[in-house]
Scaffold this active site. Structure first.
Site, PDB file in Angstrom:
ATOM      1  N   SER A   1       0.783  -1.122  -0.040  1.00  0.00           N
ATOM      2  CA  SER A   1      -0.081  -0.032  -0.081  1.00  0.00           C
ATOM      3  C   SER A   1       0.730   1.198   0.074  1.00  0.00           C
ATOM      4  O   SER A   1       1.691   1.549   0.782  1.00  0.00           O
ATOM      5  CB  SER A   1      -0.828   0.190   1.372  1.00  0.00           C
ATOM      6  OG  SER A   1      -1.303   1.256   1.440  1.00  0.00           O
TER       7      SER A   1
ATOM      8  N   HIS B   1      -0.920  -1.216  -4.471  1.00  0.00           N
ATOM      9  CA  HIS B   1      -2.283  -0.889  -3.638  1.00  0.00           C
ATOM     10  C   HIS B   1      -2.527   0.690  -3.600  1.00  0.00           C
ATOM     11  O   HIS B   1      -1.495   1.215  -2.723  1.00  0.00           O
ATOM     12  CB  HIS B   1      -2.406  -1.817  -2.400  1.00  0.00           C
ATOM     13  CG  HIS B   1      -3.612  -1.774  -1.601  1.00  0.00           C
ATOM     14  ND1 HIS B   1      -4.893  -2.339  -2.077  1.00  0.00           N
ATOM     15  CD2 HIS B   1      -4.153  -0.831  -0.576  1.00  0.00           C
ATOM     16  CE1 HIS B   1      -6.041  -2.250  -1.364  1.00  0.00           C
ATOM     17  NE2 HIS B   1      -5.435  -1.072  -0.328  1.00  0.00           N
TER      18      HIS B   1
ATOM     19  N   ASP C   1      -4.610   3.581  -2.280  1.00  0.00           N
ATOM     20  CA  ASP C   1      -5.663   3.788  -1.236  1.00  0.00           C
ATOM     21  C   ASP C   1      -6.324   5.159  -1.665  1.00  0.00           C
ATOM     22  O   ASP C   1      -5.455   6.250  -1.547  1.00  0.00           O
ATOM     23  CB  ASP C   1      -5.337   3.664   0.191  1.00  0.00           C
ATOM     24  CG  ASP C   1      -5.189   2.297   0.799  1.00  0.00           C
ATOM     25  OD1 ASP C   1      -6.037   1.537   0.439  1.00  0.00           O
ATOM     26  OD2 ASP C   1      -4.018   1.861   1.305  1.00  0.00           O
TER      27      ASP C   1
ATOM     28  N   MET D   1      -8.928   7.721  -0.417  1.00  0.00           N
ATOM     29  CA  MET D   1      -9.821   8.233   0.741  1.00  0.00           C
ATOM     30  C   MET D   1     -10.394   9.633   0.590  1.00  0.00           C
ATOM     31  O   MET D   1      -9.516  10.509   0.002  1.00  0.00           O
ATOM     32  CB  MET D   1      -8.916   8.144   2.147  1.00  0.00           C
ATOM     33  CG  MET D   1      -8.530   6.792   2.373  1.00  0.00           C
ATOM     34  SD  MET D   1      -7.756   6.870   4.039  1.00  0.00           S
ATOM     35  CE  MET D   1      -6.908   5.284   3.776  1.00  0.00           C
TER      36      MET D   1
ATOM     37  N   HIS E   1      -8.352   1.086  -4.116  1.00  0.00           N
ATOM     38  CA  HIS E   1      -9.154   0.637  -2.897  1.00  0.00           C
ATOM     39  C   HIS E   1      -9.972   1.815  -2.746  1.00  0.00           C
ATOM     40  O   HIS E   1      -9.227   2.741  -2.179  1.00  0.00           O
ATOM     41  CB  HIS E   1      -8.355   0.206  -1.976  1.00  0.00           C
ATOM     42  CG  HIS E   1      -9.047  -0.081  -0.666  1.00  0.00           C
ATOM     43  ND1 HIS E   1      -8.546  -0.348   0.620  1.00  0.00           N
ATOM     44  CD2 HIS E   1     -10.531   0.067  -0.459  1.00  0.00           C
ATOM     45  CE1 HIS E   1      -9.461  -0.389   1.391  1.00  0.00           C
ATOM     46  NE2 HIS E   1     -10.615  -0.437   0.960  1.00  0.00           N
TER      47      HIS E   1
ATOM     48  N   MET F   1     -12.209   4.319  -0.889  1.00  0.00           N
ATOM     49  CA  MET F   1     -13.034   4.389   0.524  1.00  0.00           C
ATOM     50  C   MET F   1     -13.633   5.757   0.297  1.00  0.00           C
ATOM     51  O   MET F   1     -13.299   6.838   0.825  1.00  0.00           O
ATOM     52  CB  MET F   1     -11.877   4.299   1.746  1.00  0.00           C
ATOM     53  CG  MET F   1     -11.313   2.957   2.058  1.00  0.00           C
ATOM     54  SD  MET F   1      -9.866   3.068   2.684  1.00  0.00           S
ATOM     55  CE  MET F   1      -8.840   3.189   1.264  1.00  0.00           C
TER      56      MET F   1
ATOM     57  N   MET G   1     -11.148  -6.232   5.034  1.00  0.00           N
ATOM     58  CA  MET G   1     -10.304  -5.255   5.851  1.00  0.00           C
ATOM     59  C   MET G   1     -10.146  -5.950   7.436  1.00  0.00           C
ATOM     60  O   MET G   1     -10.817  -6.468   7.748  1.00  0.00           O
ATOM     61  CB  MET G   1     -11.219  -3.938   6.080  1.00  0.00           C
ATOM     62  CG  MET G   1     -11.304  -3.127   4.769  1.00  0.00           C
ATOM     63  SD  MET G   1      -9.954  -2.497   3.938  1.00  0.00           S
ATOM     64  CE  MET G   1      -9.014  -1.741   5.220  1.00  0.00           C
TER      65      MET G   1
ATOM     66  N   ASP H   1      -6.333  -6.789   3.868  1.00  0.00           N
ATOM     67  CA  ASP H   1      -5.950  -5.273   4.043  1.00  0.00           C
ATOM     68  C   ASP H   1      -6.050  -4.737   5.412  1.00  0.00           C
ATOM     69  O   ASP H   1      -7.081  -4.704   5.805  1.00  0.00           O
ATOM     70  CB  ASP H   1      -6.482  -4.520   2.812  1.00  0.00           C
ATOM     71  CG  ASP H   1      -6.036  -3.049   2.933  1.00  0.00           C
ATOM     72  OD1 ASP H   1      -4.934  -2.794   3.294  1.00  0.00           O
ATOM     73  OD2 ASP H   1      -6.683  -2.240   2.314  1.00  0.00           O
TER      74      ASP H   1
END
Ligand code: DX5
Ligand code: ZN
Length: 224
Positions: free
Chosen positions: A11, A36, A38, A40, A70, A72, A141, A179
Site C-alpha cells: 500500500s 495497492h 488507497d 480516501m 481501493h 474508500m 479489511m 488489507d
C-alpha cells in the site's frame, strides 16, 4: 496453493509521497506484485489521500504492474471512469458506499477493470453473498479503513475462512485479499485462513530494505 499464486500488494499510503514514482518502482523491483492504491475522501472515511491524477502520474512514470485501486469514497460511481482512464487494473469499493452494488460492479467492468467488493471488519458476509458470481476479488479489511499503521484485527481471520469456503464451494475465480496490519508475523496465518493477496503498507515501506522484507514474507508464504 503454490507460492506463485500469492500476490503481495504494498500500500503506497506508507510510501514517500514526495518520491512516489521512485518509491513505487523500488518496491516492485524488490519483488512486489501489485501496487495497492488507497483512495480516501474525507467523507466515507475521515482521511484524504490521492485521486486519479496520481494514478495516471504513476503510469506515466512507467509503473506497469497492476494498480489495485481501493476506493474508500462515497459516492462510488463518479470516480470509476476516471480511475479506469488513469490506469487502474482493479477497482474495489465498499458496498455500504454504493447506491446500487450491481450497477457499480457493472460500471467497473464496462470500463475494462476488474471489480471487487470490500468488507470492513464489522461488515457481515451477507453484504457480498449475492455478488460473488460477479466480482473478480473480495477484499477483507483487517483494520478499520482510514489510516495505515493500525493493528491487525485477529478475529477477521474467521471471516477469511468463511469467504474462502464460499469461493471454493462454487469454484469461483476470485482473489481473496486482506488489507490492514499485515506483517511478517501474521501473513502466514492470513494465508492459512485462505487469503491469497496481501496488502501491506507500513510493514514494507517502514523498512530500509524492501527486498529483504518482501523475500521474508514470500518465504513465510512458501512454507505453508
Ligand atoms: C487502510 C488502507 C490500507 C492501509 C494498509 O484504510 O486501506 O491499505 O494503508 O496499511 P498497513 O499495512 O500499514 O495497515
Ligand atoms: Zn487499502
Amino acid at each position: 496453493m503454490s507460492n506463485k499464486d500469492y500476490v503481495i500488494a504494498p500500500s503506497i499510503l506508507s510510501a514517500d509521497f514526495a518520491r512516489l514514482g521512485e518509491d513505487s518502482k523500488k518496491v516492485l523491483d524488490a519483488g512486489a506484485d501489485w501496487i495497492h492504491f488507497d483512495v480516501m475522501d474525507n467523507h466515507y472515511v475521515p482521511n484524504l489521500t490521492i485521486g486519479p491524477m496520481v494514478c495516471k502520474a504513476l503510469r506515466d512514470y512507467g509503473i506497469e504492474a497492476p494498480i489495485d485501486t481501493h476506493l474508500m469514497v462515497k459516492p462510488v460511481d463518479d470516480l470509476i471512469q476516471s480511475f479506469s482512464e488513469a490506469g487502474s487494473s482493479y477497482i474495489t469499493f465498499h458496498p455500504e458506499a454504493s447506491d446500487d452494488i450491481d450497477k457499480s460492479i457493472r460500471l467497473i467492468k464496462e470500463n475494462n477493470c476488474k471489480a471487487g467488493l470490500v468488507l470492513n471488519p464489522e461488515s457481515p458476509v451477507s453484504l457480498i453473498r449475492d455478488s460473488l458470481d460477479k466480482v473478480d476479488m473480495i477484499l477483507l479489511m483487517s483494520v478499520n479503513p482510514g489510516f495505515g499503521g493500525q493493528q491487525f484485527i485477529e478475529s477477521v481471520l474467521e471471516k477469511v475462512s468463511e469467504v474462502r469456503s464460499m469461493i471454493d464451494k462454487d469454484n469461483l475465480n476470485i482473489r481473496l485479499e486482506i488489507d490492514g496490519g499485515i506483517n511478517l508475523e501474521n501473513i502466514s496465518r492470513a494465508a492459512s485462513a485462505g487469503a491469497d493477496t496481501f496488502v501491506a503498507g507500513s510493514a514494507i515501506f517502514n523498512q530500509k530494505d524492501y527486498s529483504e522484507i518482501i523475500n521474508k514474507m514470500k518465504a513465510s508464504l512458501g512454507a505453508i
